[in-house]
Design an enzyme around this catalytic site. Structure first.
Site, PDB file in Angstrom:
ATOM      1  N   GLY A  73     -23.241  13.103   9.759  1.00  0.00           N
ATOM      2  CA  GLY A  73     -22.152  13.271   8.808  1.00  0.00           C
ATOM      3  C   GLY A  73     -22.296  12.438   7.557  1.00  0.00           C
ATOM      4  CB  THR A  74     -23.308   8.910   6.959  1.00  0.00           C
ATOM      5  OG1 THR A  74     -22.236   8.351   7.728  1.00  0.00           O
ATOM      6  CG2 THR A  74     -23.563   8.019   5.749  1.00  0.00           C
ATOM      7  CD  GLN A 182     -13.392  11.747  13.744  1.00  0.00           C
ATOM      8  OE1 GLN A 182     -12.934  12.153  14.799  1.00  0.00           O
ATOM      9  NE2 GLN A 182     -14.228  10.721  13.678  1.00  0.00           N
ATOM     10  CB  SER A 202     -21.211  14.566  12.833  1.00  0.00           C
ATOM     11  OG  SER A 202     -22.018  13.690  13.590  1.00  0.00           O
ATOM     12  CB  THR A 240     -41.052  17.040  10.972  1.00  0.00           C
ATOM     13  OG1 THR A 240     -42.247  16.981  10.204  1.00  0.00           O
ATOM     14  CG2 THR A 240     -41.279  17.853  12.235  1.00  0.00           C
ATOM     15  CB  CYS A 328     -18.411   3.212  10.137  1.00  0.00           C
ATOM     16  SG  CYS A 328     -19.056   4.742  10.828  1.00  0.00           S
TER      17      CYS A 328
END
Length: 398
Positions: A73-74, A182, A202, A240, A328
């Site tokens: 997600g980041t 989320q 994510s 890759t 985080c």
């Protein structure tokens, strides 16, 4: 006797479901080819890649060619924000976001401000954590090129009016990105109906492996490449492909879609029971976030007179894994920027507890928390000078 262990931190990460592990295993052993290779080993990997892309696309009703795999997600947030910013510099340098975004959004915005001369407007939110659509409209300038507002908040679970925001962006010909890390896989999402241009997702929030995510890029949306190198992901995201993780993400997305209605119904029922009972049993407690526009598995309490760290330690001793906000920022002693933005004073923002429910949470787990959390709060308040002072004041006013 083994201590009971209850996981109530699904917003931080989820366990990987057995079906996901089973889907991944062959691609860690027998089908190990590089998807860019021409031979049969490569073709096997490419087929798995294409299948997973279709599974993730189906979860949000997107076209498979609008799904680009990332490391999570980041990265998706960074790519969306910086990619749009650099691709549209000739049009303007103004970005609109909110004060309660995940740091995966806030920090790229701050980076663009500090190093590339962009201007960022940080919208206020109301006491439930919802943005004001009128303030959004009034913040738009001729130089505005991007609006980025999260779908649902990771700390307080509040869901934003995404369709209405997308309509405002479209009316002004502004690209709209939403961080749905989320939300995607936890509530029904249809990107075509919503009208979003970019959406971050994510895997590890929906019982898939960590280190894999996706960015939905609506066909025709202009943004710069974020990772340069080979021709992977249709020349937009080099490197890759992590086929085992991508296969796992695809399977997790397939399961999430198939189980969506039951997932929402079950988690909402458990969440409601937990909220209603704790508010009844523990005085001087509030629920942070919206009750009507809320993720099904999110519970965030504010307890007066105590700090969240003490709550987490005592709960952990009882075998209950919880959090006081985003994983985080768990190393920070500062109060949550989300709770401060919804108007809580420092002392109440410090006394927050997030309990997030998932597919493996049972009613017995909720009952165990209901039995033990009041004892934890009572114990901490008995040692709190703030609570002692409050009790003394109450006695004097009687």
């Amino acid at each position: 006797m083994e201590k009971r262990r209850i996981y109530m931190d699904y917003s931080a990460t989820t366990p990987v479901k057995k079906e996901v592990v089973d889907a991944m295993m062959p691609y860690l052993t027998d089908y190990f080819g590089n998807a860019s290779s021409f031979h049969s080993f490569g073709r096997e990997a490419k087929e798995a890649l294409d299948k997973a892309r279709s599974q993730v696309a189906s979860l949000i009703n997107a076209n498979p060619n609008e799904i680009y795999f990332t490391a999570g997600g980041t990265e998706s947030d960074n790519w969306a924000i910086e990619g749009v910013a650099f691709a549209n510099r000739n049009k303007g340098n103004h970005i609109i976001t909110s004060k309660i975004e995940h740091h995966g959004v806030l920090h790229p915005c701050e980076y663009l401000e500090k190093h590339h001369g962009f201007e960022v407007t940080y919208l206020d939110v109301d006491s439930e954590g919802r943005v004001d659509l009128e303030q959004l409209k009034n913040s738009i300038k001729d130089t505005t090129i991007l609006i980025t507002i999260m779908f649902a908040n990771n700390e307080i679970g509040t869901i934003q009016p995404i369709k209405e925001i997308a309509e405002i962006a479209k009316e002004h010909k502004i690209v709209f990105h939403t961080d749905a890390v989320q939300a995607a896989g936890n509530i029904h999402i249809d990107v075509k109906e919503l009208g979003v241009d970019l959406m971050s997702m994510s895997s590890h929030k929906i019982y898939g492996p960590k280190g894999i995510g996706a960015l939905y890029i609506k066909r025709g949306t202009k943004l710069h490449t974020f990772v340069h190198g080979g021709a992977q992901e249709r020349r937009k995201r080099a490197g890759t492909e992590n086929i085992p993780a991508i296969v796992g993400y695809g399977k997790a997305a397939e399961l999430a879609k198939a189980n969506m209605d039951n997932h929402i119904e079950t988690l909402t029922k458990l969440r409601t029971k937990l909220i209603d009972t704790i508010l009844e049993k523990i005085p001087h407690t509030r629920i942070n976030g919206s009750l009507t526009h809320r993720l099904p598995g999110n519970v965030n309490f504010g307890f007066e007179f105590i700090e969240g760290e003490g709550i987490l330690l005592l709960l952990d001793m009882l075998g209950i894994a919880a959090s006081s906000g985003s994983a985080c920022t768990s190393g920070s002693l500062d109060p949550s920027h989300v709770l401060m933005a919804i108007g809580l004073p420092h002392e109440l923002a410090h006394g927050s507890l997030r309990l997030s429910i998932g597919d493996f949470t049972t009613e017995e787990d909720i009952d165990y928390i209901i039995d033990n959390l009041p004892k934890v709060i009572e114990r901490l308040r008995s040692m709190s000078p703030l609570y002692e002072s409050y009790v003394r004041e109450q006695q004097l006013t009687k």
